[in-house]
Scaffold this active site. Structure first.
Site, PDB file in Angstrom:
ATOM      1  N   TYR A   1     -10.929  17.465  34.053  1.00  0.00           N
ATOM      2  CA  TYR A   1      -9.475  17.323  34.272  1.00  0.00           C
ATOM      3  C   TYR A   1      -9.163  16.014  35.016  1.00  0.00           C
ATOM      4  CZ  TYR A   1      -4.730  19.243  34.512  1.00  0.00           C
ATOM      5  OH  TYR A   1      -3.382  19.458  34.368  1.00  0.00           O
TER       6      TYR A   1
ATOM      7  N   LYS B   1      -1.419  15.929  39.000  1.00  0.00           N
ATOM      8  CA  LYS B   1      -0.749  17.217  39.265  1.00  0.00           C
ATOM      9  C   LYS B   1      -0.571  17.436  40.773  1.00  0.00           C
ATOM     10  CE  LYS B   1      -0.036  18.668  35.063  1.00  0.00           C
ATOM     11  NZ  LYS B   1       1.277  18.344  34.483  1.00  0.00           N
TER      12      LYS B   1
HETATM   13  P1  NAD Z   1       2.307  19.065  24.814  1.00  0.00           P
HETATM   14  O1  NAD Z   1       1.409  18.015  24.262  1.00  0.00           O
HETATM   15  O2  NAD Z   1       2.932  20.007  23.875  1.00  0.00           O
HETATM   16  O3  NAD Z   1       3.441  18.416  25.718  1.00  0.00           O
HETATM   17  C1  NAD Z   1       3.235  17.212  26.425  1.00  0.00           C
HETATM   18  C2  NAD Z   1       4.516  16.409  26.248  1.00  0.00           C
HETATM   19  O4  NAD Z   1       4.460  15.216  27.016  1.00  0.00           O
HETATM   20  C3  NAD Z   1       4.751  15.976  24.798  1.00  0.00           C
HETATM   21  O5  NAD Z   1       6.022  16.447  24.367  1.00  0.00           O
HETATM   22  C4  NAD Z   1       4.738  14.462  24.876  1.00  0.00           C
HETATM   23  O6  NAD Z   1       5.623  13.848  23.971  1.00  0.00           O
HETATM   24  C5  NAD Z   1       5.201  14.249  26.304  1.00  0.00           C
HETATM   25  N1  NAD Z   1       4.933  12.895  26.775  1.00  0.00           N
HETATM   26  C6  NAD Z   1       3.735  12.264  26.917  1.00  0.00           C
HETATM   27  N2  NAD Z   1       3.924  11.006  27.338  1.00  0.00           N
HETATM   28  C7  NAD Z   1       5.275  10.831  27.470  1.00  0.00           C
HETATM   29  C8  NAD Z   1       6.099   9.749  27.858  1.00  0.00           C
HETATM   30  N3  NAD Z   1       5.599   8.539  28.166  1.00  0.00           N
HETATM   31  N4  NAD Z   1       7.441   9.941  27.877  1.00  0.00           N
HETATM   32  C9  NAD Z   1       7.985  11.118  27.541  1.00  0.00           C
HETATM   33  N5  NAD Z   1       7.257  12.188  27.159  1.00  0.00           N
HETATM   34  C10 NAD Z   1       5.916  12.040  27.136  1.00  0.00           C
HETATM   35  O7  NAD Z   1       1.390  19.842  25.879  1.00  0.00           O
HETATM   36  P2  NAD Z   1       1.741  20.957  26.964  1.00  0.00           P
HETATM   37  O8  NAD Z   1       0.437  21.592  27.285  1.00  0.00           O
HETATM   38  O9  NAD Z   1       2.875  21.790  26.529  1.00  0.00           O
HETATM   39  O10 NAD Z   1       2.138  20.068  28.226  1.00  0.00           O
HETATM   40  C11 NAD Z   1       3.383  20.224  28.898  1.00  0.00           C
HETATM   41  C12 NAD Z   1       3.176  20.253  30.389  1.00  0.00           C
HETATM   42  O11 NAD Z   1       2.467  21.448  30.742  1.00  0.00           O
HETATM   43  C13 NAD Z   1       2.341  19.094  30.930  1.00  0.00           C
HETATM   44  O12 NAD Z   1       2.837  18.696  32.191  1.00  0.00           O
HETATM   45  C14 NAD Z   1       0.973  19.743  31.092  1.00  0.00           C
HETATM   46  O13 NAD Z   1       0.158  19.061  32.023  1.00  0.00           O
HETATM   47  C15 NAD Z   1       1.412  21.100  31.592  1.00  0.00           C
HETATM   48  N6  NAD Z   1       0.390  22.166  31.573  1.00  0.00           N
HETATM   49  C16 NAD Z   1      -0.280  22.438  30.429  1.00  0.00           C
HETATM   50  C17 NAD Z   1      -1.237  23.448  30.432  1.00  0.00           C
HETATM   51  C18 NAD Z   1      -2.010  23.794  29.176  1.00  0.00           C
HETATM   52  O14 NAD Z   1      -3.071  24.430  29.277  1.00  0.00           O
HETATM   53  N7  NAD Z   1      -1.517  23.434  27.993  1.00  0.00           N
HETATM   54  C19 NAD Z   1      -1.498  24.181  31.603  1.00  0.00           C
HETATM   55  C20 NAD Z   1      -0.759  23.891  32.754  1.00  0.00           C
HETATM   56  C21 NAD Z   1       0.184  22.865  32.718  1.00  0.00           C
END
Ligand code: NAD
Length: 260
Positions: free
Chosen positions: A160, A167
């Site tokens: 990570y 984060k």
């Molecule tokens: P995802 O890939 O569906 O979403 C990530 C989003 O970030 C995408 O829509 C992408 O377009 C956007 N993004 C990236 N760079 C960008 C930029 N420069 N400007 C604007 N948008 C940008 O994946 P996800 O897992 O749904 O991630 C969403 C959030 O949830 C993130 O903060 C991620 O760290 C967090 N998260 C994910 C998990 C998991 O296991 N999937 C767990 C905990 C937290």
């Protein structure tokens, strides 16, 4: 019962129908909220986001935004304000780190630019969006800002790496924003979601067995479902959480309580 009837807000981060932001938007919409969306610039990204949102509701308001650009953020918030006039909630569900550095034993080698880009897009962007939200939220008596975090902010999760640092920065940013924006009745919180298979999570090496691990070890004996986070987002956007700010709420089927 519609917990969010009359509330209008902006959801940033729907890439497809697996995105956490998609599940959040679905739950918010089901409770009567009106959601507008920002997607990464580019025709392909716009189409992908539009297609996913069409599964939730018709006539979506969409605008491009690259969160690493102040100009792009200014344009997004100006366009949103012009067309909506009020902002009751803001969902920040974006993150980015170059996947080359999301590998075991690569953290110490992370180049300066990759490190700073991850912090910029994944954490600073929350502050940048919150700052642009204050006046519009305050105009109607306040609002709720929420961002997505992960347990890798507190404990080392192999691979990570820089995302864990980003984060931690996001969670601290949330607390500082909450302290400052409270006088406008703007609440700022993070949801620490469990592992969900998405585009972003596929960039982290070694996540293949995360689903299995949750079923085996999590107190609830299952992995998190997007709707688990969606329902917590409803709570945070609604008046049910009127006294909650600066918090990090775990929605991970209990994984974070385990010591071994
Ligand atoms: P995802 O890939 O569906 O979403 C990530 C989003 O970030 C995408 O829509 C992408 O377009 C956007 N993004 C990236 N760079 C960008 C930029 N420069 N400007 C604007 N948008 C940008 O994946 P996800 O897992 O749904 O991630 C969403 C959030 O949830 C993130 O903060 C991620 O760290 C967090 N998260 C994910 C998990 C998991 O296991 N999937 C767990 C905990 C937290």
């Amino acid at each position: 019962m519609s917990l969010l009837a009359g509330k209008v807000g902006l959801v940033v981060g729907v890439a497809n129908d697996r995105s956490y932001a998609w599940h959040i938007a679905k739950s918010l919409t089901e409770q009567g909220a009106q959601c507008a969306y920002a997607h990464l610039p580019g025709e392909k990204n716009a189409r992908r986001t539009e297609k996913a949102i069409a599964k939730i509701h018709d006539n979506a308001w969409l605008a491009p935004c690259d969160a690493s650009s102040d100009e792009s953020l200014d344009e997004l918030f100006a366009a949103y304000e012009k067309d909506h006039g009020r902002l009751d909630f803001l969902v920040h569900s974006i993150a980015f780190a170059d996947r080359e550095w999301l590998q075991p034993r690569m953290f110490a080698k992370t180049p300066r630019k990759a490190y700073l880009d991850a912090i910029d897009i994944s954490a600073y962007s929350l502050s940048a969006m919150a700052g642009r939200s204050i006046d519009l939220m305050a105009k109607n008596g306040g609002g709720s800002i929420m961002a997505m975090s992960y347990y890798g902010s507190e404990k080392v999760i192999q691979g990570y790496n820089i995302m864990g640092v980003a984060k931690a920065c996001l969670e601290a940013t949330t607390r500082y924003l909450a302290a400052e924006l409270g006088e406008h009745n703007i609440r700022v919180n993070t949801i620490s979601g469990g592992f969900l298979r998405t585009l972003a999570s596929s960039a982290v090496s070694g996540t293949d067995r995360m689903d299995e691990a949750a079923i085996k070890h999590a107190p609830l004996k299952r992995g998190v479902d997007g709707s688990d986070v969606g329902k917590t987002a409803v709570y945070l956007a609604s008046d049910l959480s009127s006294g909650v700010t600066g918090e990090n709420i775990y929605v991970d089927c209990g994984m974070n309580i385990l010591g071994g």
